[in-house]
Each structure stands twice: as structure tokens, then as C-alpha cells.
Design an enzyme around this catalytic site. Structure first.
Site, PDB file in Angstrom:
ATOM      1  N   ARG A 210       0.638  -1.125  -0.015  1.00 15.77           N
ATOM      2  CA  ARG A 210      -0.089   0.009   0.225  1.00 15.77           C
ATOM      3  C   ARG A 210       1.175   1.147  -0.053  1.00 15.77           C
ATOM      4  O   ARG A 210       0.493   2.269  -0.715  1.00 15.77           O
ATOM      5  CB  ARG A 210      -0.881  -0.029   1.030  1.00 15.77           C
ATOM      6  CG  ARG A 210      -2.158  -0.985   0.984  1.00 15.77           C
ATOM      7  CD  ARG A 210      -2.954  -1.106   2.236  1.00 15.77           C
ATOM      8  NE  ARG A 210      -2.738  -1.607   3.461  1.00 15.77           N
ATOM      9  CZ  ARG A 210      -2.843  -2.757   3.854  1.00 15.77           C
ATOM     10  NH1 ARG A 210      -3.905  -3.488   3.059  1.00 15.77           N
ATOM     11  NH2 ARG A 210      -2.469  -3.215   5.013  1.00 15.77           N
ATOM     12  N   PHE A 226     -10.945  -5.348  -5.737  1.00 17.03           N
ATOM     13  CA  PHE A 226     -10.932  -6.281  -4.449  1.00 17.03           C
ATOM     14  C   PHE A 226     -10.404  -5.436  -3.404  1.00 17.03           C
ATOM     15  O   PHE A 226      -9.449  -5.755  -2.765  1.00 17.03           O
ATOM     16  CB  PHE A 226     -10.059  -7.507  -4.523  1.00 17.03           C
ATOM     17  CG  PHE A 226     -10.255  -8.362  -5.939  1.00 17.03           C
ATOM     18  CD1 PHE A 226     -11.231  -9.406  -5.929  1.00 17.03           C
ATOM     19  CD2 PHE A 226      -9.569  -8.223  -7.017  1.00 17.03           C
ATOM     20  CE1 PHE A 226     -11.711 -10.011  -6.847  1.00 17.03           C
ATOM     21  CE2 PHE A 226      -9.809  -9.131  -8.080  1.00 17.03           C
ATOM     22  CZ  PHE A 226     -10.892  -9.784  -8.109  1.00 17.03           C
ATOM     23  N   ASP A 248     -15.693  -4.176  -4.665  1.00 18.58           N
ATOM     24  CA  ASP A 248     -15.697  -5.048  -3.813  1.00 18.58           C
ATOM     25  C   ASP A 248     -16.939  -5.873  -3.933  1.00 18.58           C
ATOM     26  O   ASP A 248     -18.016  -5.041  -4.090  1.00 18.58           O
ATOM     27  CB  ASP A 248     -15.123  -4.725  -2.594  1.00 18.58           C
ATOM     28  CG  ASP A 248     -14.506  -6.004  -1.777  1.00 18.58           C
ATOM     29  OD1 ASP A 248     -13.567  -6.024  -1.678  1.00 18.58           O
ATOM     30  OD2 ASP A 248     -15.459  -7.134  -1.295  1.00 18.58           O
ATOM     31  N   SER A 249     -17.069  -7.204  -3.663  1.00 22.45           N
ATOM     32  CA  SER A 249     -18.376  -7.846  -3.648  1.00 22.45           C
ATOM     33  C   SER A 249     -19.125  -7.585  -2.163  1.00 22.45           C
ATOM     34  O   SER A 249     -20.166  -7.948  -1.999  1.00 22.45           O
ATOM     35  CB  SER A 249     -18.172  -9.241  -3.987  1.00 22.45           C
ATOM     36  OG  SER A 249     -17.220  -9.897  -2.967  1.00 22.45           O
ATOM     37  N   ASN A 277     -19.144  -7.837  -8.893  1.00 25.33           N
ATOM     38  CA  ASN A 277     -18.093  -8.759  -9.069  1.00 25.33           C
ATOM     39  C   ASN A 277     -17.043  -8.478  -9.992  1.00 25.33           C
ATOM     40  O   ASN A 277     -17.201  -7.868 -11.256  1.00 25.33           O
ATOM     41  CB  ASN A 277     -18.802 -10.253  -9.864  1.00 25.33           C
ATOM     42  CG  ASN A 277     -17.875 -11.222 -10.141  1.00 25.33           C
ATOM     43  OD1 ASN A 277     -16.556 -10.970 -10.111  1.00 25.33           O
ATOM     44  ND2 ASN A 277     -18.392 -12.457 -10.426  1.00 25.33           N
ATOM     45  N   ASP A 298      -6.138  -7.484  -6.164  1.00 24.80           N
ATOM     46  CA  ASP A 298      -5.688  -8.027  -5.095  1.00 24.80           C
ATOM     47  C   ASP A 298      -6.887  -9.069  -4.861  1.00 24.80           C
ATOM     48  O   ASP A 298      -7.619  -8.832  -3.662  1.00 24.80           O
ATOM     49  CB  ASP A 298      -5.323  -6.938  -3.861  1.00 24.80           C
ATOM     50  CG  ASP A 298      -4.887  -7.623  -2.709  1.00 24.80           C
ATOM     51  OD1 ASP A 298      -4.557  -8.932  -2.793  1.00 24.80           O
ATOM     52  OD2 ASP A 298      -5.034  -7.075  -1.504  1.00 24.80           O
ATOM     53  N   CYS A 338      -2.358 -14.283  -3.516  1.00 26.67           N
ATOM     54  CA  CYS A 338      -2.021 -14.797  -2.136  1.00 26.67           C
ATOM     55  C   CYS A 338      -2.233 -16.179  -2.014  1.00 26.67           C
ATOM     56  O   CYS A 338      -2.211 -16.796  -0.871  1.00 26.67           O
ATOM     57  CB  CYS A 338      -3.012 -13.975  -1.255  1.00 26.67           C
ATOM     58  SG  CYS A 338      -4.667 -14.475  -1.396  1.00 26.67           S
TER      59      CYS A 338
HETATM   60  N1  SAH Z   1      -6.628  -4.996  -0.934  1.00 25.99           N
HETATM   61  C1  SAH Z   1      -7.245  -5.337   0.070  1.00 25.99           C
HETATM   62  C2  SAH Z   1      -7.551  -6.758   0.513  1.00 25.99           C
HETATM   63  C3  SAH Z   1      -8.235  -7.453  -0.524  1.00 25.99           C
HETATM   64  S1  SAH Z   1      -9.125  -9.062   0.148  1.00 25.99           S
HETATM   65  C4  SAH Z   1      -6.681  -4.372   1.314  1.00 25.99           C
HETATM   66  O1  SAH Z   1      -5.372  -3.981   1.017  1.00 25.99           O
HETATM   67  O2  SAH Z   1      -7.253  -4.484   2.281  1.00 25.99           O
HETATM   68  C5  SAH Z   1     -10.062  -9.596  -1.136  1.00 25.99           C
HETATM   69  C6  SAH Z   1     -11.337  -8.980  -1.116  1.00 25.99           C
HETATM   70  O3  SAH Z   1     -11.988  -9.300  -2.476  1.00 25.99           O
HETATM   71  C7  SAH Z   1     -12.272  -9.017   0.084  1.00 25.99           C
HETATM   72  O4  SAH Z   1     -12.677  -7.749   0.303  1.00 25.99           O
HETATM   73  C8  SAH Z   1     -13.453  -9.849  -0.996  1.00 25.99           C
HETATM   74  O5  SAH Z   1     -14.935  -9.137  -0.284  1.00 25.99           O
HETATM   75  C9  SAH Z   1     -13.514  -9.280  -2.285  1.00 25.99           C
HETATM   76  N2  SAH Z   1     -13.927 -10.483  -3.111  1.00 25.99           N
HETATM   77  C10 SAH Z   1     -13.749 -11.514  -3.537  1.00 25.99           C
HETATM   78  N3  SAH Z   1     -14.249 -11.970  -4.682  1.00 25.99           N
HETATM   79  C11 SAH Z   1     -14.582 -11.007  -5.044  1.00 25.99           C
HETATM   80  C12 SAH Z   1     -15.244 -10.609  -6.508  1.00 25.99           C
HETATM   81  N4  SAH Z   1     -15.346 -11.651  -7.417  1.00 25.99           N
HETATM   82  N5  SAH Z   1     -15.450  -9.386  -6.825  1.00 25.99           N
HETATM   83  C13 SAH Z   1     -15.045  -8.535  -6.057  1.00 25.99           C
HETATM   84  N6  SAH Z   1     -14.727  -8.889  -4.720  1.00 25.99           N
HETATM   85  C14 SAH Z   1     -14.595  -9.800  -4.365  1.00 25.99           C
END
Ligand code: SAH
Length: 394
Positions: A210, A226, A248-249, A277, A298, A338
Site C-alpha cells: 500500500r 477487491f 468489492d463484492s 463482481n 488484489d 495470495c
Molecule cells: N486489497 C485489500 C484486501 C483485499 S481482500 C486491502 O488492502 O485491504 C479480497 C477482497 O475481495 C475481499 O474484500 C472480498 O470481499 C473481495 N472479493 C472476493 N471475490 C470478489 C469478486 N469476485 N468480486 C469483487 N470482490 C471480491
């Protein structure tokens, strides 16, 4: 009674290399019950190591010590915790940062145990039967060594099922943390929902990345895919991003993302939040001809088992291809995986094939990994799970 695990012939190599896991297939016979502290002997009866046993798990023993004189008693847990704390002393933890991992399980010699610090509160995850058995001793030692205001448990990860354990959460010691709780990361403020957030509340492992996004974001239009609670979005705004879109979802995560942007005084900028999504949103952006200058990808873990690596690779390729198509010339892609089962080499190949399909000339300008409070013991390379590439697109 002496509790022992005797190995099959020629199965002691990983123990001699101090790898903390002993798989059930290596065991000739066990004279022990689930949860016991056991001595590991080679097939000739020579002592090798000591650990805790759970026949319900494929990882039947997690090793705790390779010193025959080291007993696993209250002093043992305390000593291991002290060593883990010592690994976090400055300068490893950056300034103005109040949330970080204190105990990184196997890599801190404490298999199955995670402890994260959020200001004055600790959040503990017990992932194995062995840790479950010694949890009270560990909590006492934590309270004594570091005097937090409270210790909260978030042992509600699915992996506990592999150990035959049910999910559990709640206050273990002292005060219950406020919801949400305010933390600071590199001087930026974030609300964290300890009780309901993902993992222990915040993706601490992405801290350094970050900060890198902050350095790259000046003057750029940013798409944070995400986004969770907006970690990369806030960092990008702090670095001078002109506009941001967070996708984000999870509606709850986006609510907190919005609040985190306001908390840092960036609510006057052009910030949009999309609940949906990412796979679909990226396609919609492509169809509309949208362009961005910095895209963060991410995603959550795509591969939990070896059987899932191939479909995970397809997922990674899809979002990376779409993101590369959406980048303006000179644009930057920060892309992560990850999934521990997807190696850094494989991940690079996936991004390569995404770039070929997108017909974008792409250069890696930096490689990213998990923050230093998530150290990787050389004896346990499996704990290096987070990998990322900073790509520059011509
Ligand atoms: N980059 C973030 C952490 C991401 S964790 C940070 O720095 O804090 C992954 C995220 O993806 C989660 O919040 C989850 O809700 C979301 N997620 C999972 N599948 C998804 C999808 N298909 N579309 C959108 N968001 C999704």
C-alpha cells in the site's frame, strides 16, 4: 506415560531439516492421543523432535522443538512469544503504524497460532488442536508479556475443520475491543472491524505494498479491484491520485472503505464505490472503453488445493488480461496472488500470457511480497504466500 511417534524408515529428512510439519504418511506407529505433546523418534528409536499430535489432520504432528532438553511447558510458550516479539522490534515496524502481526504461526516457531496487534488490543487465531489445548497458557503469557487492554479471539477460519475443530470467536481476556477500532498505518488512519472483518480484521500483509501504491499514485486515475475496506484506495489518495474507483463484492467492506476515505480527509476527491463482481465489472469497463492509470488487483485466495491451481490460473489470467486492456499508455498494474500454491514463477507466467492476449507491451518494474511482520522461516518456505508484480504498460 511417554507419548511417542515413530517414523517409517527414511522419513526423517524433513525433521532433520527442521520443517515444522510431519505428515501422517511418514508415521509407522503412534503411542499418543489427539492433542498430546509427543516425542518424534526415527525408525531405530532415536530422538528427533517434539511437537503436538492430531491424528485427525493430514499434518499429524506440528513440531515445536528440536532440542531434547526443551520441555513444552508454560516457560516454553512464553519464550517462543518473546522471540516472536523480538522479531518485530523497530526498525521492522514502520513509524506511525499501530497494527501489525506479532506471531506468524509456524514461521515464529508457534505452529497454528496467529496473533495480530491492533493498537492496544490483540487478536488471536488458534488454528489447530495443539494450540487449542494450550490456549489458556498462551493467553496468560501474552497478557503478562505485553499488557494489552484486551485479547480477542477470531478462530473462525474454515481450516479449523481439518483439525476437527468448530469455529469460535469472542473476548478471551480483558476488555472487548470497540467496533470499529481505529488504527494507524504509515500515518494513515483506518477503521477496523475486529469482530466481523476478514482474517483478524485487516490485510496487514499488504502494508508495504500500500505504501508503494502511495508513491506511484500521483496524478493518476486509480481502479482498486477487491478493495476490501479501501486500504489501497486511501494510500493512492494520500499519494495524490486524482480519482479512485473501489470495487468489492462486500457491501460492508465498502461502507468501511467510504468511511476510511473520509477519515483521512479525502472525501472531496472524485471517489466511487462499486459493489459487484470484479470479473464482470472489468468487462463492463472494457465494453465502455474506460481507461485508468493505475490498477490494483488484489483478489482473495483462488487455490486452496493442488486440484484448484489450474482454475486459479485461469481466474488470474482473466482479470490480469482485462486490467491490462484498461490501462492507458504509461499505466501501472499492481497485481497480486495470495495463493501459496501458485508460485512466483507460475504467477509471472500467468501475467505474461495475459499480456500476450491483451497485446500490451509490459515490463516488470518491481516485485512485491508480504510485509516483514509476516516473516518466512527458511525452514518453512510455505509461509511465503503473497507475491505481486508492479507492471508498466507501454
Ligand atoms: N486489497 C485489500 C484486501 C483485499 S481482500 C486491502 O488492502 O485491504 C479480497 C477482497 O475481495 C475481499 O474484500 C472480498 O470481499 C473481495 N472479493 C472476493 N471475490 C470478489 C469478486 N469476485 N468480486 C469483487 N470482490 C471480491
Amino acid at each position: 506415560m511417554k507419548r511417542t511417534i515413530t517414523l517409517k524408515p527414511r522419513r526423517e529428512k524433513s525433521v532433520r531439516h527442521r520443517h515444522p510439519w510431519l505428515f501422517s504418511g511418514a508415521i509407522a506407529h503412534a503411542e499418543a492421543e489427539a492433542g498430546d505433546i509427543v516425542d518424534i523418534l526415527d525408525h531405530r528409536g532415536r530422538w528427533l523432535a517434539r511437537g503436538y499430535y492430531n491424528p485427525a489432520s493430514q499434518i499429524a504432528v506440528r513440531l515445536l522443538t528440536f532440542d531434547p532438553d526443551e520441555q513444552v511447558d508454560a516457560t516454553f510458550w512464553r519464550r517462543r512469544l518473546e522471540r516472536a516479539f523480538a522479531r518485530r522490534r523497530a526498525p521492522l515496524i514502520p513509524n506511525e503504524t499501530t497494527a501489525y502481526r506479532l506471531v506468524n504461526a509456524e514461521s515464529d516457531g508457534l505452529p497454528g497460532l496467529i496473533v495480530d496487534r491492533y493498537g492496544d488490543f490483540f487478536v488471536l487465531q488458534s488454528l489447530t488442536l495443539g494450540i487449542e489445548r494450550h490456549k489458556a497458557t498462551i493467553v496468560d503469557a501474552l497478557a503478562e508479556l505485553a499488557t494489552p487492554r484486551g485479547i480477542y479471539e477470531r478462530s473462525d477460519e474454515d481450516v479449523r475443520r481439518l483439525e476437527g475443530l468448530l469455529p469460535t470467536a469472542g473476548t478471551l481476556w480483558g476488555e472487548t475491543p470497540p467496533t470499529p477500532l481505529r488504527i494507524s498505518e504509515h500515518g494513515l488512519a483506518f477503521w477496523v472491524d475486529i469482530a466481523h472483518g476478514h482474517k483478524t480484521g485487516f490485510y496487514l500483509d499488504q502494508r508495504d505494498n500500500r505504501a508503494l501504491a502511495q508513491r506511484l499514485a500521483a496524478g493518476r486515475r486509480v481502479l482498486n479491484c477487491f478493495s476490501y475496506t479501501g486500504g489501497f484506495t486511501v494510500a493512492a489518495l494520500a499519494g495524490g491520485a486524482t480519482a479512485t474507483i473501489s470495487v468489492d463484492s462486500s457491501a460492508g467492506a465498502l461502507t468501511l472503505a467510504r468511511e476510511n476515505i473520509a477519515l483521512n480527509g479525502f472525501d472531496n476527491a472524485d471517489n466511487t464505490f462499486i459493489e459487484g463482481n470484479v470479473f464482470e465489472i472489468l468487462r463492463a469497463f472494457r465494453d465502455r472503453g474506460e481507461q485508468f492509470d493505475l490498477i490494483v488487483l488484489d483478489p482473495p485466495k483462488f487455490a486452496y488445493t493442488r486440484q484448484q491451481i489450474e482454475s486459479a490460473a485461469r481466474g488470474y489470467k482473466d482479470i490480469n488480461r482485462l486490467a491490462l486492456l484498461l490501462l492507458a499508455p504509461g499505466g501501472i498494474l499492481m497485481t497480486f496472488s495470495c495463493s501459496g500454491l501458485v508460485s512466483a514463477e507460475l504467477f509471472q507466467q500467468i501475467v505474461f500470457s495475459a499480456a500476450l492476449d491483451a497485446k500490451r507491451e509490459t515490463h516488470i518494474v518491481a516485485r512485491m511480497t508480504q510485509a516483514s511482520d509476516h516473516p518466512v522461516a527458511l525452514t518453512f518456505p510455505e509461509s511465503a504466500y503473497l507475491k505481486g508484480l508492479v507492471c508498466l504498460v507501454s
